[in-house]
Design a protein around this motif. Structure first.
Motif, short mmCIF file in Angstrom:
data_model
loop_
_atom_site.label_atom_id
_atom_site.label_comp_id
_atom_site.label_asym_id
_atom_site.label_seq_id
_atom_site.Cartn_x
_atom_site.Cartn_y
_atom_site.Cartn_z
N UNK A 128 0.83 -1.20 0.00
CA UNK A 128 0.00 0.00 0.00
C UNK A 128 0.86 1.25 0.00
N UNK A 129 1.90 1.28 0.84
CA UNK A 129 2.78 2.45 0.90
C UNK A 129 3.44 2.70 -0.45
N UNK A 130 3.88 1.64 -1.10
CA UNK A 130 4.51 1.79 -2.40
C UNK A 130 3.55 2.29 -3.46
N UNK A 131 2.36 1.73 -3.49
CA UNK A 131 1.36 2.16 -4.47
C UNK A 131 0.91 3.58 -4.19
N UNK A 132 0.76 3.91 -2.91
CA UNK A 132 0.38 5.28 -2.55
C UNK A 132 1.45 6.29 -2.98
N UNK A 189 -8.40 3.54 -3.81
CA UNK A 189 -7.45 4.55 -4.28
C UNK A 189 -8.16 5.59 -5.14
N UNK A 190 -8.97 5.12 -6.09
CA UNK A 190 -9.64 6.05 -7.00
C UNK A 190 -10.66 6.92 -6.27
N UNK A 191 -11.33 6.38 -5.29
CA UNK A 191 -12.25 7.20 -4.50
C UNK A 191 -11.49 8.31 -3.78
N UNK A 192 -10.33 7.97 -3.26
CA UNK A 192 -9.50 9.00 -2.61
C UNK A 192 -9.03 10.05 -3.62
N UNK A 233 -10.79 -4.06 -4.96
CA UNK A 233 -11.29 -3.19 -3.88
C UNK A 233 -10.23 -2.17 -3.47
N UNK A 234 -8.97 -2.60 -3.40
CA UNK A 234 -7.88 -1.69 -3.02
C UNK A 234 -7.79 -0.54 -4.01
N UNK A 291 -20.49 -1.63 -4.34
CA UNK A 291 -20.30 -2.40 -3.11
C UNK A 291 -19.15 -3.38 -3.28
N UNK A 292 -18.36 -3.51 -2.26
CA UNK A 292 -17.19 -4.40 -2.28
C UNK A 292 -17.58 -5.81 -2.74
#
Length: 224
Positions: A89-93, A196-199, A191-192, A213-214
């Motif tokens: 997650x940190x890397x993708x972020x 990200x796209x929602x953020x 879902x991940x 929905x997930x």
């Protein structure tokens, strides 16, 4: 010839990867620490960048954050010895386009590089628009009131959703079209990236929302 920057501090692995990539026809620049990697990135252009997360002087995430902050959009594959979700997650972020967890098969590394460089070169210029939201295929920029850069996977997912705006797309459909050639992916991966796209939509202050929905279906909805 496709130019690749390889930043890996383990000498034996660096030499092995360099030899294999060169044999496969890539023009490889090999470095052994993060500072050297940044120097190369600031003075040369690369079609793909492979960064080990754990490196001396500057780690892979620091290099990645710096290159993205400086406007370098070259696709990045992270190598990590850790399998925890937080590291991914940190890397993708931070702006990575993909990652591999050590130990990995060389054929999978080569497949990831081919996939990154092939996808990147196949995108035609131009923009997609829905309401106040614009997606630029040339620089992977998502723009409304503000703008952000998307990773390759984020771009592919957003592009698919925008081309089918208002239509509910099943998780299985998204997996098939965005992650068709990637092993080890499933509903959690979708879902991940939806998260990200929602953020990113929140970050650009768009009136377009990503609803669904997930584990089921998702669609882009314009509220203007």
């Amino acid at each position: 010839m496709i130019k690749v920057l390889l930043a890996e501090d383990t000498a034996d692995l660096n030499r092995a990867l360099s030899a294999i990539l060169t044999h496969e026809g890539y023009d490889v620049t090999a470095v052994f620490d993060g500072e050297e990697a940044l120097t190369c990135l600031r003075t040369n252009a690369y079609d793909a960048v492979i960064l080990d997360i754990m490196m001396p002087k500057k780690d892979g995430l620091e290099v990645l954050s710096s290159m993205r902050a400086e406007g370098n959009n070259s696709p990045v594959l992270l190598l990590t010895a850790k399998a925890e979700v937080d590291d991914r997650v940190n890397g993708l972020d931070a702006g990575a386009d993909d990652y591999l967890t050590k130990p990995f098969a060389m054929k999978e590394l080569l497949a990831r590089i081919r996939s990154m460089t092939r996808r990147r070169s196949s995108y035609s210029g131009g923009e997609l628009r829905i309401g106040d939201l614009t997606l630029n295929a040339e620089n992977f920029e998502l723009r409304a009131e503000n703008s952000v850069r998307l990773s390759i996977k984020e771009f592919e997912l957003m592009q698919l959703l925008m081309k089918n705006a208002g239509k509910p797309l099943k998780t299985s459909f998204l997996l098939q079209h965005v992650w068709a050639n990637d092993t080890g992916t499933g509903e959690e991966t979708v879902w991940l990236y939806i998260s990200y796209l929602r953020n990113k939509l929140n970050a650009v202050a768009s009136h377009v929302s990503l609803e669904g929905t997930r584990g089921e279906s998702f669609s882009l909805v314009n509220h203007q």
